[in-house]
Motif scaffolding. Sequence first.
Motif, PDB file in Angstrom:
ATOM      1  N   ASP A 110     -11.273  18.716 136.178  1.00 42.87           N
ATOM      2  CA  ASP A 110     -12.180  18.149 137.165  1.00 42.87           C
ATOM      3  C   ASP A 110     -12.906  19.249 137.934  1.00 42.87           C
ATOM      4  O   ASP A 110     -14.128  19.191 138.123  1.00 42.87           O
ATOM      5  N   LEU A 125     -10.073  10.931 133.333  1.00 41.70           N
ATOM      6  CA  LEU A 125     -11.263  11.592 133.868  1.00 41.70           C
ATOM      7  C   LEU A 125     -12.516  10.765 133.605  1.00 41.70           C
ATOM      8  O   LEU A 125     -13.403  10.687 134.459  1.00 41.70           O
ATOM      9  N   TRP A 152     -14.866   9.848 136.662  1.00 45.57           N
ATOM     10  CA  TRP A 152     -16.222  10.406 136.712  1.00 45.57           C
ATOM     11  C   TRP A 152     -17.298   9.326 136.682  1.00 45.57           C
ATOM     12  O   TRP A 152     -18.366   9.490 137.271  1.00 45.57           O
ATOM     13  N   ASP A 164     -18.152   8.500 140.192  1.00 43.23           N
ATOM     14  CA  ASP A 164     -18.368   9.624 141.109  1.00 43.23           C
ATOM     15  C   ASP A 164     -19.778   9.557 141.701  1.00 43.23           C
ATOM     16  O   ASP A 164     -20.744   9.234 140.997  1.00 43.23           O
TER      17      ASP A 164
END
Length: 227
Positions: free
Chosen positions: A83, A112, A116, A119
């Motif tokens: 990350d 992830l 993501w 995000d």
Amino acid sequence: MSGTTVAEVTAELAALEDRGIRRVNERHGDDHGVNLTALRALAKRLGKQQDLARQLWGTGDSAARLLALLVCRPREFTRDELDAMLRAARTPKVQDWLVGYVVKKSPHAEELRLAWLTDPDPVVESAGWALTVDRVARKPAGLDLPGLLDVIEARMQQAPDRLQWAMNHCLAQIGISHAGHRDRALDIGERLEVLKEYPTPRGCTSPYAPVWITEMVRREQQGAPGA
């Protein structure tokens, strides 16, 4: 080739620097001038060296980071390391290689991907979409394909460049890999017209989703038994 120091490797990378290559790369947002064939040859000679990879990444130099991604052992990075690496990647080529060569091979890839995708940083989100493209093509079980198309339809046209590119790739991959969703993927592409005017070299397939989908499906059908 164990025992190689960071100083020795960065000196080799400096000797490979080419101003012409750097000028071309800078037009695409990258900041290195090393021929990638030469970089891969250096990586092959070095072999897998995780400690060296971490040190090369720590230099912050894009060529060194690309080399790090070739000589690392992807499964040895923690979720938090990956990350942090993505958020520090800075340039498109480094991000692409990090996601494609390292994160996809990591046991943390799915965790992830999900993190993501939500995000607030569009560059980080684009990496989530890149991992989703891989799921759409190879491991679609459990994916909400209609839901992905809903998000793409609502957001792709106004998305920043890297996020838009990744969403468009996902749109095309859904249309290519999943016949049941192909008509809707084509319709979204035709209505949004994202990348419709993108300059495409002769012999290459346009990234405009309707053209991309149609061409890849045509190739698959031609290659199918009895086609």
